[in-house]
Design an enzyme around this catalytic site. Structure first.
Site, mmCIF file in Angstrom:
data_model
loop_
_atom_site.group_PDB
_atom_site.id
_atom_site.type_symbol
_atom_site.label_atom_id
_atom_site.label_comp_id
_atom_site.label_asym_id
_atom_site.label_seq_id
_atom_site.Cartn_x
_atom_site.Cartn_y
_atom_site.Cartn_z
ATOM 1 N N ASP A 1 0.851 -1.188 0.000
ATOM 2 C CA ASP A 1 0.000 0.000 0.000
ATOM 3 C C ASP A 1 0.888 1.240 0.000
ATOM 4 O O ASP A 1 2.056 1.177 0.403
ATOM 5 C CB ASP A 1 -0.891 -0.030 1.248
ATOM 6 C CG ASP A 1 -1.819 1.168 1.353
ATOM 7 O OD1 ASP A 1 -2.359 1.601 0.320
ATOM 8 O OD2 ASP A 1 -1.993 1.666 2.474
ATOM 9 N N ASP B 1 -0.280 4.919 1.021
ATOM 10 C CA ASP B 1 -0.518 5.892 2.087
ATOM 11 C C ASP B 1 -0.378 5.263 3.461
ATOM 12 O O ASP B 1 -0.973 4.229 3.755
ATOM 13 C CB ASP B 1 -1.907 6.513 1.923
ATOM 14 C CG ASP B 1 -2.037 7.205 0.577
ATOM 15 O OD1 ASP B 1 -1.137 7.996 0.241
ATOM 16 O OD2 ASP B 1 -3.010 6.943 -0.142
#
Length: 176
Positions: free
Chosen positions: A9, A11
């Protein structure tokens, strides 16, 4: 021989979007949004009700994702992982359509060793075919067939269902 795959991922795993929330909240309301106040909460839940609409709107604002700070050690460890694993960046950009260009350019600038073909802008991460998913949101492990590694972040402080990794050095220890 096929390499194992790691989906990562963006963020709060590679890019520090909490820093942007804190920065913009201070700019707009002249108040400090502390990491302690964020413990176990999403940013909009940690502020006064009258400020919540502004915080919910931040990720949709142009430029929010443009120049986020880099999470400590992510570049070095990702480069080492890329020698041993096939790395895919899996970011739920569908939630924030204005983020596409900023996220793409951020990745090209800070992680030039990753091929653009391995950038996956998606919604439901259960479609990702990988051996590992490193993510800060536990709901992204729902339906994921590999091993979920929960990247430590203030908002997931109370999540206990998944193996937690507290920073990129711990990821390196586990996977390298």
């Amino acid at each position: 021989m096929n390499k194992q795959r790691i989906a990562v991922d963006m963020d709060e795993v590679m890019a520090d979007s909490i820093a942007r929330f804190r920065e913009w909240y201070g700019r707009d309301f002249q108040l400090e949004l502390t990491l302690e106040a964020l413990r176990g909460k999403n940013p909009h839940e940690a502020v006064a009700p009258e400020h919540q609409p502004a915080l919910r709107a931040y990720p949709n604002a142009e430029g929010f994702f443009r120049d986020l700070p880099i999470i400590k050690d992510s570049q070095r460890v990702m480069k080492e992982l890329a020698e041993k694993y096939e790395i895919f960046i899996t970011t739920a950009a569908m939630e924030f359509p204005n983020s596409f260009l900023d996220k793409y350019q951020w990745l090209r600038q800070h992680f030039p060793f990753l091929p653009w073909r391995n950038f996956v802008f998606c919604g439901d991460k259960s479609i990702i075919n990988a051996d590992y998913l490193i993510d800060d949101n536990a709901y992204n492990f729902d339906g994921f067939r590999g091993v979920g590694l929960l990247f430590d972040a203030p908002h997931n402080a109370h999540e206990t269902r998944y193996r937690r990794v507290c920073g990129w050095q711990e990821v390196a220890t586990l996977l390298l």
